[in-house]
Design an enzyme around this catalytic site. Sequence first.
Site, short mmCIF file in Angstrom:
data_model
loop_
_atom_site.label_atom_id
_atom_site.label_comp_id
_atom_site.label_asym_id
_atom_site.label_seq_id
_atom_site.Cartn_x
_atom_site.Cartn_y
_atom_site.Cartn_z
N ASP A 1 -22.45 60.40 7.08
CA ASP A 1 -22.34 59.34 6.08
C ASP A 1 -23.47 59.38 5.06
OD1 ASP A 1 -21.76 56.97 4.77
OD2 ASP A 1 -22.74 55.73 6.29
N ASP B 1 -20.27 58.56 -1.70
CA ASP B 1 -20.34 58.06 -0.33
C ASP B 1 -19.27 58.68 0.55
OD1 ASP B 1 -20.64 56.63 1.98
OD2 ASP B 1 -20.25 54.66 1.09
#
Length: 513
Positions: A107, A294
């Site tokens: 992430d 992201d």
Amino acid sequence: MGTLVRTTVITLFLYLLFPIVFSTSIDRLVRIGLKKRKFDRNDLLTARVDSKEGEALRGSLGKYHLHGNLQDSKDIDIVALKNYLDAQYFGEIGIGTPPQNFTVIFDTGSSNLWVPSSKCYFSIACYFHSTYKSSRSQTYKANGKPADIQYGTGSISGFFSEDYVTVGDLVVKNQEFIEATKEPGLTFLLAKFDGILGLGFREISVGNAVPVWYNMVNQGLVKQPVFSFWLNRNPEDDFGGELVFGGMDPKHFKGEHTYVPVTRKGYWQFDMGDFLIGNETTGFCDSGCSAIADSGTSMLAGPTGIIAQINHAIGASGVVSQECKAVVSEYGDKIIDMLLAKEQPKKICSQIGLCMFDGTQGVSMGIESVVNENAGKASGSLHDSMCSACEMAVVWMQNQLKKNQTAEHVLDYVNQLCDRIPSPMGESSIDCKSLSSMPNLSFTIGGKLFELSPEQYVVKAGEGDAAQCLSGFTALDVPPPSGPLWILGDVFMGQFHTVFDYGNMQVGFAEAA
């Protein structure tokens, strides 16, 4: 409403990464192979209902605060808004000696590594996932410092420990990570992953822990301080793509990358220009917006005002906003008159009494009654929603007036946009048969247009009459100075090979091969 929920309960594709690692002495790149698996939309809806964060993901940004290192009290914690059941990148890592294996999300929108602890006794989620057992590791070092992370649809708490972490054939020594001892709610119970490996900056690391990526670089484990994502968006192909540590693979992209500097260390955040529907500006980012690349978010999240315009252009249906229509009905003519009189657009909503700021502070503030706190909170919530509706209406009206449209046309158009404001949970359904008539949508990054076709920004499941479609765009409102903000998730990164250049503090995009 029942029809809307049934429409949005569809099957999406989720990427499940199995560790296929190829490391050669020629390029010294570590490749993590990605694979796909189907995901039941019911899981996402259940988790959102369970956490009661359907609206909070997009509205109540101030409710959550990470105990990271960002010093500015006005900073918005994007990690606190993340819904990891939307995430699409999973991989296997090892912790300890010998390695104990865990499936984690890679992430770029957070910075900590955490996995469930064997000391997690009272959270059901821990019994459905792998847990770390410090007693079985020869390289474990006790730490014990407490840790707590609040996400948009769940939270974890526990304590820090230290051990070796294996990613592919890289072994990171003495890595701080969180042993999660509490994972309340359904979110992590339903999750297809054990934990999260953050690839963001130390500035947002809870407990000031050094991120895994930093240690990869500091310990000389990678040739270059660069990592890159390539996604294979072909739904017929089981191979999902690769995450490459130490550089990038030329086979993953076409042409040259467009690089933009990181403007705010914490997230991989950069400045972007206007957002276009077809060839027309939306008006919200013509003076610039911020964006975050992201990998932990599957969709594209942006300002509600733009999302409503997108929904209008592509025929997506959300939930009618009564506040929006009330503003248009009661104040529409007055707003038009003020715009024609050259009043400053950002100050109009405060001048007519719907916002408690003058357009320069950038934060809508609710009114709390000193006499009755509960009544004050209700008043503040209503005032905030009316203020937000007014701000959107001003931009929409200004855009139409620039095209010399009549007041009647402007009011009618804005009322139509009110109907297209996304549902509280963000989903907007689309008629799959209408893809051919939808416009292309473009982001301006580094002075270049990055265009998405309807086939690229619509999430489709099934074939023929049984096919169901959702817009790949969801609403997320972040006020200035942190916003307006876009979060470019997998829908975008799947079309554009993305390079995270830590050495030069920049992010690069090129057409994916």
